[in-house]
Design a protein around this motif. Structure first.
Motif, PDB file in Angstrom:
ATOM      1  N   ALA A  59       0.860  -1.197   0.000  1.00  0.00           N
ATOM      2  CA  ALA A  59       0.000   0.000   0.000  1.00  0.00           C
ATOM      3  C   ALA A  59       0.891   1.240   0.000  1.00  0.00           C
ATOM      4  CB  ALA A  59      -0.920  -0.015   1.220  1.00  0.00           C
ATOM      5  N   LYS A  61       0.366   4.259  -0.216  1.00  0.00           N
ATOM      6  CA  LYS A  61      -0.049   5.410   0.579  1.00  0.00           C
ATOM      7  C   LYS A  61       0.643   5.457   1.936  1.00  0.00           C
ATOM      8  CE  LYS A  61      -4.463   4.000   0.655  1.00  0.00           C
ATOM      9  NZ  LYS A  61      -4.372   2.551   0.305  1.00  0.00           N
ATOM     10  N   ILE A 163     -10.465   5.528  10.330  1.00  0.00           N
ATOM     11  CA  ILE A 163      -9.706   4.623   9.456  1.00  0.00           C
ATOM     12  C   ILE A 163     -10.402   3.270   9.329  1.00  0.00           C
ATOM     13  CG2 ILE A 163      -7.463   5.747   9.625  1.00  0.00           C
ATOM     14  CD1 ILE A 163      -6.672   3.840  11.832  1.00  0.00           C
ATOM     15  N   HIS A 200     -11.355  -4.316   1.968  1.00  0.00           N
ATOM     16  CA  HIS A 200     -10.399  -3.759   2.930  1.00  0.00           C
ATOM     17  C   HIS A 200     -11.263  -3.108   4.001  1.00  0.00           C
ATOM     18  CE1 HIS A 200      -6.933  -1.697   4.612  1.00  0.00           C
ATOM     19  NE2 HIS A 200      -7.674  -0.614   4.647  1.00  0.00           N
ATOM     20  N   SER A 203      -7.853  -0.003   8.877  1.00  0.00           N
ATOM     21  CA  SER A 203      -6.416   0.011   9.113  1.00  0.00           C
ATOM     22  C   SER A 203      -6.139  -0.036  10.612  1.00  0.00           C
ATOM     23  CB  SER A 203      -5.865   1.297   8.504  1.00  0.00           C
ATOM     24  OG  SER A 203      -4.480   1.265   8.402  1.00  0.00           O
ATOM     25  N   GLN A 204      -4.902  -0.459  10.949  1.00  0.00           N
ATOM     26  CA  GLN A 204      -4.468  -0.548  12.352  1.00  0.00           C
ATOM     27  C   GLN A 204      -5.384  -1.481  13.146  1.00  0.00           C
ATOM     28  OE1 GLN A 204      -1.859  -0.231  13.716  1.00  0.00           O
ATOM     29  NE2 GLN A 204      -2.070   0.132  15.874  1.00  0.00           N
ATOM     30  N   VAL A 241      -3.524  -5.027   8.815  1.00  0.00           N
ATOM     31  CA  VAL A 241      -2.911  -5.587  10.029  1.00  0.00           C
ATOM     32  C   VAL A 241      -2.157  -4.471  10.766  1.00  0.00           C
ATOM     33  CG1 VAL A 241      -1.258  -7.258  10.933  1.00  0.00           C
ATOM     34  CG2 VAL A 241      -2.680  -7.845   8.956  1.00  0.00           C
ATOM     35  N   GLU A 275      -2.657  -6.295   0.385  1.00  0.00           N
ATOM     36  CA  GLU A 275      -2.266  -4.887   0.255  1.00  0.00           C
ATOM     37  C   GLU A 275      -1.767  -4.327   1.581  1.00  0.00           C
ATOM     38  OE1 GLU A 275      -5.926  -3.044  -0.959  1.00  0.00           O
ATOM     39  OE2 GLU A 275      -5.956  -4.046  -2.898  1.00  0.00           O
ATOM     40  N   PRO A 276      -0.710  -4.887   2.154  1.00  0.00           N
ATOM     41  CA  PRO A 276      -0.251  -4.391   3.446  1.00  0.00           C
ATOM     42  C   PRO A 276       0.465  -3.055   3.318  1.00  0.00           C
ATOM     43  CG  PRO A 276       1.310  -5.981   2.603  1.00  0.00           C
ATOM     44  CD  PRO A 276       0.168  -5.944   1.611  1.00  0.00           C
ATOM     45  N   ARG A 314      -0.793  12.172  12.607  1.00  0.00           N
ATOM     46  CA  ARG A 314      -1.613  11.111  13.198  1.00  0.00           C
ATOM     47  C   ARG A 314      -2.154  11.444  14.602  1.00  0.00           C
ATOM     48  NH1 ARG A 314      -0.367   6.575  14.182  1.00  0.00           N
ATOM     49  NH2 ARG A 314      -2.232   5.633  13.313  1.00  0.00           N
ATOM     50  N   TYR A 318      -6.093  11.347  14.651  1.00  0.00           N
ATOM     51  CA  TYR A 318      -6.704  10.115  15.188  1.00  0.00           C
ATOM     52  C   TYR A 318      -6.409   9.917  16.670  1.00  0.00           C
ATOM     53  CZ  TYR A 318      -5.629   9.295  10.198  1.00  0.00           C
ATOM     54  OH  TYR A 318      -5.440   9.420   8.846  1.00  0.00           O
ATOM     55  N   TYR A 372       2.389   6.380   7.184  1.00  0.00           N
ATOM     56  CA  TYR A 372       1.466   7.509   7.320  1.00  0.00           C
ATOM     57  C   TYR A 372       2.118   8.654   8.093  1.00  0.00           C
ATOM     58  CZ  TYR A 372      -1.539   3.722   5.826  1.00  0.00           C
ATOM     59  OH  TYR A 372      -2.073   2.661   5.135  1.00  0.00           O
ATOM     60  N   MET A 376       1.879  12.130   4.914  1.00  0.00           N
ATOM     61  CA  MET A 376       0.746  12.979   5.280  1.00  0.00           C
ATOM     62  C   MET A 376       1.195  14.376   5.707  1.00  0.00           C
ATOM     63  SD  MET A 376      -1.610  10.131   7.197  1.00  0.00           S
ATOM     64  CE  MET A 376      -2.900  11.249   7.713  1.00  0.00           C
TER      65      MET A 376
END
Ligand code: LLP
Length: 419
Positions: A59, A61, A163, A200, A203-204, A241, A275-276, A314, A318, A372, A376
Motif C-alpha cells: 500500500a 499510501k 480509518i 479492505h 487500518s491498524q 494488520v 495490500e499491506p 496522526r 486520530y 502515514y 501525510m
C-alpha cells in the motif's frame, strides 16, 4: 523488531548515530532503516509462503518514498496505488506494471486511461458506475482491463472510526447484498475482464477476528458468483494488520495472519492478493525532532519540539500514540505534555505522559513513524516540508529534500489585478 537502538548511550539508526543526521540535515527529519524495512518485507512475504498462490501489493499510501519503493520492488513486491501520482511512483521504482493494483473510490477517466496504457494488473472497482466507465475507456483503446469488485462486507473492524472502511455507512465498495448482481453485469461487459473480489475493512487492526469474519463473508459471495456461472480467479484481501505503537502492546504476527488466511481460503482455488502498508513500513521509521524549549505549565511542563502536526499528523487526526524517546537519555524521566509550534491546540503529541527527561536543544524521536508519517505531511503555518533520510548500515542519504518556505512561496503568483 527494528534497528533503532542505543549504542554507547546514543540512539542510532542501524550504525548511524541520529545526532550525525540531525547535525547535517537539521530537524525535524524522518529517518528510515533499510534493514528494518527489508526484514519486515521478508517476514510478511515468508509468512504468506504457506498459501498456494499469494501476491503482495504494498500500500504505497503508507510510505510512497521512492527509495522505500525501490527496496520493496527488489523484494518482489507489487504496489497498491490510489492515484495517478502513486502509480507513477510505483512505475518509477521499477515495480512490474502487472503487479500494480489501482484502488480508490474516485479514479478519474484520465487515471484509468493512463493505468490501461501502462498495463497495470488490476483495477479495484468501487462501484458499478466506475466499472462501466472503465469498460468504455478500455474498449475505446481496443484493450481489456482486468478488474476486481470491491465489496463492503459491513463488518466492524474495531479500529478508529476515521480509518474504518468496511461498515455499510463507509463510502467504500458496493453494498454486500448487491455485489453478486453487479459482478454479473460487469462480467458480461465488453472491455472488462472481471476476475475477482476485493475488500479492505480498515487500518491498524489489533485483532484478526474482524478480518476472518469479513473473509468468510466474501468467500460465500465468491461461491454465489461462481454458482451464477461467472469466473473468480483472484481474491484481494486488502491490508489492515496493525502494529504496536506503545512499547509492550501485542499485535497479531504475520504468521498468525497467514495461518488464519490459509484456514479460511484453503479451498478457494484462487490467486490471493494482499495490500499491506503499515505492517511493512510502520516500524521502519522515526521522526527526529529537537526540543525548542520547555515551558512551564499549569500542571505539567510543555515540551515544545520542532516537529509539529504538519510533519506527523496522526496524533492530531486520530488521537494516535507515538512513543517518544530521548536520543541521548539520561535515565531520568518526568511527566510532561509534548507539543509542536503550530498555532492550534490539536498540535499536541502527548499529554501528561511520563517521558525521558529532555530540555532545550535535546534531540528526541517519535517512534513507529514510517507509515502515514512523511506522506501525510504538509506545510501548514508556512513550515518547510519535512525531509526524509534512509540509513543502510554505516551509510545514509537524504531520500527526500526539505522543501523550504521560499521554494513554496516562489510557486505562488500575485495576479495582475492586484498589482
Ligand atoms: N488497501 C486499501 C484499499 C486501503 O485503503 C489501505 C489503507 C490499505 C490497503 C493499507 O492499509 P494498512 O495495511 O496500512 O492498514 N492515515 C491513517 C491510515 C489510513 C489507511 C487508509 N487505507 C493512519 O495514519 O492511521
Amino acid at each position: 523488531m527494528d534497528h533503532f537502538e542505543l549504542n554507547d548511550g546514543v540512539l542510532c539508526a542501524e550504525n548511524v548515530p541520529l545526532p550525525v543526521i540531525a547535525a547535517e540535515v537539521g530537524t525535524p527529519v524522518y529517518v528510515y532503516s533499510r534493514a528494518t524495512l527489508t526484514r519486515h518485507a521478508r517476514v510478511f512475504r515468508d509468512a504468506l509462503g504457506i498459501l498456494r498462490d499469494a501476491k503482495i501489493a504494498f500500500a504505497v499510501k503508507s510510505n510512497p518514498n521512492l527509495a522505500v519503493l525501490k527496496v520493496l520492488a527488489a523484494e518482489g513486491y507489487g504496489a497498491d496505488v490510489v492515484s495517478g501520482g502513486e502509480m507513477e511512483r510505483a512505475l518509477a521504482a521499477g515495480m512490474a506494471p502487472d503487479g500494480i493494483v489501482f484502488s480508490g473510490v474516485g479514479k478519474t477517466a484520465a487515471e484509468m486511461r493512463r493505468g490501461i496504457e501502462a498495463g497495470i494488473g488490476q483495477f479495484n472497482l468501487e462501484s458499478e458506475e466506475e466499472g462501466l466507465e472503465l469498460a468504455e475507456i478500455a474498449a475505446s483503446m481496443g484493450k481489456v482491463a482486468s478488474a476486481a469488485l470491491r465489496v463492503n462486507p459491513d463488518v466492524d473492524a474495531g479500529t478508529h472510526g476515521k480509518i474504518s472502511t468496511g461498515k455499510a455507512e463507509n463510502k467504500f465498495g458496493v453494498p454486500f447484498d448487491r455485489a453478486a448482481a453487479i459482478y454479473g453485469r460487469l462480467a458480461t461487459t465488453p472491455g472488462l475482464n472481471m476476475r475477482g473480489l476485493t475488500l479492505h475493512i480498515g487500518s491498524q487492526l489489533s485483532k484478526l477476528e474482524p478480518l476472518e469474519a469479513a473473509f468468510n463473508k466474501v468467500g460465500g459471495l465468491m461461491e454465489e458468483i461462481r454458482a451464477a456461472g461467472h469466473s473468480v480467479t483472484h481474491m484481494d484481501l486488502g491490508g489492515g494488520v496493525g502494529v504496536p505503537y506503545k512499547a509492550g502492546e501485542v499485535f497479531p504476527q504475520p504468521a498468525e495472519y497467514a495461518a488464519m488466511v490459509a484456514r479460511v481460503t484453503g479451498n478457494w482455488g484462487v490467486t490471493l492478493m494482499f495490500e499491506p502498508g503499515r505492517v511493512i513500513t510502520g516500524n521502519t521509521g522515526v521522526l527526529v525532532t529537537e526540543v525548542i524549549r520547555v515551558k512551564e505549565g499549569a500542571s505539567n511542563p510543555w515540551v515544545v519540539v520542532d516537529a509539529a502536526m504538519n510533519d506527523l499528523a496522526r496524533p492530531a487526526l486520530y488521537d494516535a500514540w507515538h512513543d517518544f524517546a530521548a536520543v541521548e537519555p539520561t535515565g531520568e524521566t518526568f511527566t510532561a505534555n509534548i507539543v509542536g509550534p503550530i498555532c492550534e491546540s490539536s498540535d499536541t503529541f502527548a499529554m501528561a505522559r511520563v517521558i525521558d527527561k529532555v530540555g532545550r536543544g535535546d534531540l528526541a524521536v517519535f517512534r513507529t513513524a514510517g507509515a502515514y508519517g512523511a506522506t501525510m505531511a504538509n506545510t501548514y503555518n508556512s513550515r518547510p516540508l519535512v525531509p526524509e533520510v534512509m540509513v543502510d548500515g554505516d551509510k545514509w542519504a537524504v531520500v527526500a529534500d526539505r522543501i523550504d518556505p521560499a521554494t513554496i512561496l516562489a510557486a505562488e503568483r500575485v495576479p495582475d489585478f492586484l498589482k
